[in-house]
Design a protein around this motif. Structure first.
Motif, PDB file in Angstrom:
ATOM      1  N   LEU A 189       0.815  -1.215   0.000  1.00 29.22           N
ATOM      2  CA  LEU A 189       0.000   0.000   0.000  1.00 29.22           C
ATOM      3  C   LEU A 189       0.848   1.265   0.000  1.00 29.22           C
ATOM      4  CD1 LEU A 189      -2.981  -0.720   2.443  1.00 29.22           C
ATOM      5  CD2 LEU A 189      -3.151   0.047   0.078  1.00 29.22           C
ATOM      6  N   MET A 190       1.993   1.207   0.678  1.00 31.09           N
ATOM      7  CA  MET A 190       2.828   2.404   0.797  1.00 31.09           C
ATOM      8  C   MET A 190       3.391   2.861  -0.544  1.00 31.09           C
ATOM      9  SD  MET A 190       4.869   2.364   4.408  1.00 31.09           S
ATOM     10  CE  MET A 190       5.949   1.019   3.964  1.00 31.09           C
ATOM     11  N   ALA A 207      -1.973  -8.056  14.431  1.00 33.13           N
ATOM     12  CA  ALA A 207      -1.791  -7.787  13.006  1.00 33.13           C
ATOM     13  C   ALA A 207      -1.700  -6.289  12.752  1.00 33.13           C
ATOM     14  CB  ALA A 207      -2.939  -8.402  12.201  1.00 33.13           C
ATOM     15  N   ALA A 208      -2.537  -5.521  13.450  1.00 34.85           N
ATOM     16  CA  ALA A 208      -2.487  -4.058  13.310  1.00 34.85           C
ATOM     17  C   ALA A 208      -1.140  -3.515  13.789  1.00 34.85           C
ATOM     18  CB  ALA A 208      -3.632  -3.425  14.091  1.00 34.85           C
ATOM     19  N   LYS A 209      -0.610  -4.110  14.867  1.00 38.17           N
ATOM     20  CA  LYS A 209       0.720  -3.701  15.357  1.00 38.17           C
ATOM     21  C   LYS A 209       1.786  -3.936  14.294  1.00 38.17           C
ATOM     22  CE  LYS A 209       0.679  -4.159  20.415  1.00 38.17           C
ATOM     23  NZ  LYS A 209       1.253  -4.938  21.549  1.00 38.17           N
ATOM     24  N   ALA A 210       1.715  -5.091  13.634  1.00 38.42           N
ATOM     25  CA  ALA A 210       2.692  -5.410  12.596  1.00 38.42           C
ATOM     26  C   ALA A 210       2.617  -4.400  11.455  1.00 38.42           C
ATOM     27  CB  ALA A 210       2.453  -6.827  12.070  1.00 38.42           C
ATOM     28  N   ALA A 211       1.392  -4.023  11.081  1.00 46.77           N
ATOM     29  CA  ALA A 211       1.218  -3.025  10.026  1.00 46.77           C
ATOM     30  C   ALA A 211       1.742  -1.671  10.477  1.00 46.77           C
ATOM     31  CB  ALA A 211      -0.256  -2.928   9.643  1.00 46.77           C
ATOM     32  N   PHE A 212       1.425  -1.309  11.699  1.00 45.73           N
ATOM     33  CA  PHE A 212       1.837   0.013  12.201  1.00 45.73           C
ATOM     34  C   PHE A 212       3.351   0.117  12.309  1.00 45.73           C
ATOM     35  CE2 PHE A 212       2.742   3.127  15.556  1.00 45.73           C
ATOM     36  CZ  PHE A 212       2.140   4.241  14.990  1.00 45.73           C
ATOM     37  N   LEU A 221       4.581   1.184   9.049  1.00 48.31           N
ATOM     38  CA  LEU A 221       4.232   2.586   8.806  1.00 48.31           C
ATOM     39  C   LEU A 221       5.084   3.532   9.644  1.00 48.31           C
ATOM     40  CD1 LEU A 221       0.355   2.110   8.790  1.00 48.31           C
ATOM     41  CD2 LEU A 221       1.793   2.576   6.797  1.00 48.31           C
ATOM     42  N   LYS A 222       5.320   3.159  10.884  1.00 49.13           N
ATOM     43  CA  LYS A 222       6.106   4.009  11.776  1.00 49.13           C
ATOM     44  C   LYS A 222       7.531   4.160  11.277  1.00 49.13           C
ATOM     45  CE  LYS A 222       7.319   4.639  16.661  1.00 49.13           C
ATOM     46  NZ  LYS A 222       8.746   4.910  16.406  1.00 49.13           N
ATOM     47  N   ASP A 223       8.073   3.072  10.782  1.00 54.23           N
ATOM     48  CA  ASP A 223       9.437   3.122  10.255  1.00 54.23           C
ATOM     49  C   ASP A 223       9.518   4.113   9.097  1.00 54.23           C
ATOM     50  OD1 ASP A 223      12.188   2.026  10.110  1.00 54.23           O
ATOM     51  OD2 ASP A 223      11.517   1.308   8.150  1.00 54.23           O
ATOM     52  N   GLN A 224       8.528   4.090   8.231  1.00 56.58           N
ATOM     53  CA  GLN A 224       8.508   5.014   7.091  1.00 56.58           C
ATOM     54  C   GLN A 224       8.294   6.448   7.561  1.00 56.58           C
ATOM     55  OE1 GLN A 224       9.249   4.601   3.952  1.00 56.58           O
ATOM     56  NE2 GLN A 224       8.772   6.734   3.459  1.00 56.58           N
ATOM     57  N   MET A 225       7.396   6.641   8.547  1.00 63.37           N
ATOM     58  CA  MET A 225       7.138   7.995   9.039  1.00 63.37           C
ATOM     59  C   MET A 225       8.354   8.572   9.741  1.00 63.37           C
ATOM     60  SD  MET A 225       3.136   8.018  10.294  1.00 63.37           S
ATOM     61  CE  MET A 225       3.271   6.613  11.394  1.00 63.37           C
ATOM     62  N   ASP A 226       9.092   7.724  10.454  1.00 61.60           N
ATOM     63  CA  ASP A 226      10.320   8.187  11.109  1.00 61.60           C
ATOM     64  C   ASP A 226      11.337   8.674  10.086  1.00 61.60           C
ATOM     65  OD1 ASP A 226       9.250   7.623  13.559  1.00 61.60           O
ATOM     66  OD2 ASP A 226      10.304   5.696  13.811  1.00 61.60           O
TER      67      ASP A 226
END
Length: 795
Positions: free
Chosen positions: A613-614, A654-659, A662-667
């Motif tokens: 998705l990213m 599963a949501a944690k794994a997705a987040f 996402l967090k890595d990309q946002m950082d």
């Protein structure tokens, strides 16, 4: 001795211990079990009062006495258990009832969730229970009473520990809510099937509800149980009066409803939280002359998971065949590559297409089948509540799976060969299960129905030697391919009919075997499937993705009036809307969307779908348009009772794994996800049960709240100081034990004094809205999702 009396005469338990100890000065946070050492006369006095009130079975003061909960420098667990058992014996001597009162070792829950929902390993829980049970038998207990269990998995660990390490009778009771569900989702038939399979001596319900509220749950238990039933209600609902917890059902009212409970068929009755010697005296006086209802054998063939029961015998059930490497190249590859998510997707797909039970076979050369079978069973049970069929010829793999399976599994299989029966039946006797019996023996597969029926009789008779009842054996009449055996279908169909009509036993078939070697196999399979169901097939092992097979199944049940008003058929075929193509932006690997991966609890798929998705969407947009809506749908299902706790928690993982992706990309990009606020959570002083708190924490974090988790047994001062220091706007307090709710009230009082701006939400098995209002809470959360909704409202 008690086994001979159980079910033949009415037996009376004692009542509450913790609430009576509070009246005698037990302080908030003080361990009730420690009073066995520090206040021996008080403990003996309470036991003696219950005996004088008419109790036949008196529980030791050991509810929390296990190595995971009880830790104190002044004495050992062995000293606590020895003293506790000794106090019941001494009290019986003092009131002249020595030898006429049974000493029951009281065993409560560990206060932790077992893996995969929590962090406690099954064998660690087993070991904690084993230790105290061995000590109890050595100290002289007459029976083991496992009670207040809210999770069938922990319940199984406790029962196995008792049966495998002691010779004592085992009683087990669970805590149901008003919907007839345990915390982790089990319904009444699931609990009954599990406990009967594990061969407890009596089962039932305790705590959580008053006597009136228990009546519908008891009705269900009596409908399904072939064992004597125990009922131990609370004295109604808890209230707060002058700093003390009191209950609203009087002894007289309690006795009146208990008389109704005995008349319904309960074999042993007593009280739980809030009941006193006065309640028990009123009950025994009212009920003693009521004749006991004889326990009747129920003939249900039941396969269960932690949250669902499947009854064989009415209509025909579907056993999904796809989790099996035979003839499946891609599945073999998944096993060799340890691609667990592929296996889970196969299971979920079969559930969505109508399977009632999932066959699980992971046998391949050069694979550690016992280890992989354990992992697969555990992983499947974290994403689906369908019962599983453990399919293996490896006895080590079979036992490994049966031991850790949460429920009463179906087992494929045993045959009429003596070697097979000698291997499989002891495992079924030990762990419970519904076992498939293959109609073949040392001489092979008989060519005629008579020979197959004779083998079925032999299997049933041999099973009876192990205490395995006919209802827990399902016979496979064996479908032989008609391309090489022209009479094969006729023989199988006649065998099915005779098994149904003459032996009265449930049946199963691997249906698609009939067409091996033929073109257009689904045509033959579907016709044979319909004929087999007409001749009594209880369950077909089929591919639920086969439209021909499913059409046959739906049509048969409609035609035979097994589908009320053809509702399922109409729902399935009244319209056939085209499945819309998945939007490219939402699709993940293998067509699994992020939304679907979260809803199904598929962690690896959630991670991969997020990475996909990213490529087209910003991280914050993914969170707001995919991740949070998916969590909301799961949360709504949980509140409606269509999604159960294990699925809720796996969706959160599963949501944690997705987040994390996402967090890595946002950082990296400097993009910041705005946190909604910070919440302090704590289990109050004196209470070491943190299951509820931990569930709330996981969900709050998934909804972008920061959580300060202060842990369990937290003093009011620590909570208040943290709230003041961090300027916290919302605190969540949890308590499971009635003896610790006073600590909750004290904490709220201190927060009002030191941090009047802070809202307080409370939750726990002993609480209700009225009680929460009385202790000054701002919000009572009946379940974890309600706490999330309240936090969203506050922030």
């Amino acid at each position: 001795m008690i086994r001979e009396r159980l079910g033949r005469e009415l037996l009376f338990f004692d009542g509450g211990m913790g609430t009576v100890l509070q009246e005698k000065g037990l302080q908030p946070g003080e361990l009730p079990e420690l009073w066995n050492i520090t206040h021996p006369e008080e403990i003996r006095g309470i036991h003696r009062r219950y005996m004088e009130a008419g109790s036949d079975i008196v529980l030791t003061n050991t509810f929390g006495a296990n190595s995971l909960k009880f830790h104190h420098d002044s004495c050992s667990l062995e000293e606590i258990v020895n003293a506790a058992v000794g106090h019941v014996k001494a009290a019986a001597e003092q009131c002249g009832r020595a030898g006429r009162v049974y000493t029951a070792l009281d065993v409560g829950p560990t206060g932790k969730l077992l893996k995969p929902m929590g962090d406690l390993d099954f064998e660690s829980a087993y070991e904690a229970f084993r230790e105290v049970m061995v000590l109890g038998e050595k100290a002289g207990a007459d029976l083991i009473h496992i009670e207040t269990m809210s999770d069938t998995y922990e319940l199984k660990a406790a029962v196995l520990a008792a049966r495998e390490n002691t010779s004592l009778p085992v009683f087990a009771t669970a805590i149901f809510d008003e919907r007839g569900k345990l915390l982790t989702g089990a319904d009444v038939p699931s609990v009954v099937a599990l406990l009967e399979g594990l061969r407890v001596d009596a089962l039932g319900i305790n705590c959580g509800l008053g006597p009136e509220q228990m009546l519908p749950v008891l009705e269900d238990i009596l409908k399904y149980s072939s064992l004597p039933v125990i009922v131990k209600p609370n004295a109604g609902l808890p209230k707060q009066r002058d700093g003390q917890t009191v209950y609203d059902v009087t002894p007289g009212d309690f006795a009146g409803v208990m008389a109704q409970i005995v008349e319904m068929g309960a074999a042993a009755v007593g009280g739980c939280c809030g009941t006193t010697p006065e309640h028990i005296r009123a009950m025994t006086e009212r009920c003693r002359k009521i004749p006991v209802t004889p326990v009747k054998e129920k003939e249900f063939t039941v396969v269960s998971s932690y949250g669902a029961s499947v009854f064989l015998g009415t209509g025909s059930k579907i056993i999904g065949e796809r989790i099996n490497p035979t003839g499946k190249k891609r599945f073999k590859q998944a096993l060799k590559e340890h691609d667990i998510d592929y296996i889970l997707r196969e299971g979920i797909a079969q559930e969505e297409r109508g399977a009632h039970i999932l066959d699980v076979n992971v046998g391949l050369p050069d694979i550690d089948e016992p280890a992989l079978m354990k992992e697969t069973v555990s992983s499947l049970q974290s994403v689906t509540n369908l019962p599983l069929q453990i399919d293996t010829v490896d006895p080590v793999a079979m036992e490994a799976a049966l031991r850790i399976y949460n429920g009463k599994a179906m087992v494929n299989s045993v045959s009429g060969k003596q070697e097979s029966m000698d291997m499989v039946f002891p495992l079924i006797a030990r762990y419970g299960g519904v076992v498939i019996g293959l109609t073949l023996d040392e001489n092979g597969i008989p060519e005629d129905p008579e020979g197959r029926v004779r083998i079925a009789e032999r299997i049933i008779n041999e099973g009876a030697k192990y205490g395995i009842k006919k209802k827990d054996i399902v016979i496979d009449a064996l479908a032989m391919t008609i391309s090489s055996e022209p009479e094969g279908a006729k023989v199988t169909l006649e065998t099915l009919r005779r098994l149904r009509d003459e032996l009265g036993v449930c049946t199963v078939l691997g249906v698609s075997n009939i067409s091996f070697g033929l073109p257009r196999r689904p045509v033959v399979n579907a016709a044979f499937y319909t004929m087999a169901m007409m001749n009594g097939l209880s369950a077909g092992i089929i591919n639920p993705a086969s439209e021909d097979m499913m059409k046959a199944w739906y049509a048969y049940h409609a035609l035979m009036n097994l589908d009320s008003n053809c509702e399922r058929y109409i729902e399935k075929y009244a319209s056939s809307p085209e499945v819309p193509a998945l939007a490219a932006s939402a699709a993940g690997v293998g067509g699994v969307t992020l939304d679907s991966a979260i809803e199904k609890g598929l962690r690896d798929d959630a991670r991969l779908a997020t990475e996909s998705l990213m490529q087209s969407e910003a991280p914050l947009d993914i969170i707001n348009t995919h991740l949070i809506p998916a969590l909301n749908r799961v949360g709504d299902g949980f509140e409606k009772g269509t999604v159960f706790l294990p699925q809720l928690l796996m969706s959160a993982e599963a949501a944690k794994a997705a987040f994390a992706v996402l967090k890595d990309q946002m950082d990296k990009s400097g993009e910041v996800q705005e946190k909604k606020g910070t919440v302090v959570l704590a289990t109050v002083k004196g209470d070491i049960h943190d299951i509820g708190k931990n569930i709330v924490k996981v969900l709050l974090e998934n909804y972008s709240f920061d959580v300060i988790d202060l842990g369990k047994d937290v003093p009011p001062e620590t909570i208040a100081d943290t709230v003041v220091e961090k300027k916290i706007r919302l605190a969540g307090l949890s308590a499971l034990m009635t003896t610790t709710v006073v600590s909750m009230e004290e904490t709220i009082r201190l927060l009002r004094e030191k941090a009047p701006w802070c809202k307080v939400m409370v939750g726990g098995a002993v609480l209700n809205q009225e009680y929460a209002d009385m202790i000054g809470a701002d919000f009572y959360g009946k379940d974890a999702m309600q706490s999330v909704h309240y936090a969203q409202k506050i922030f």
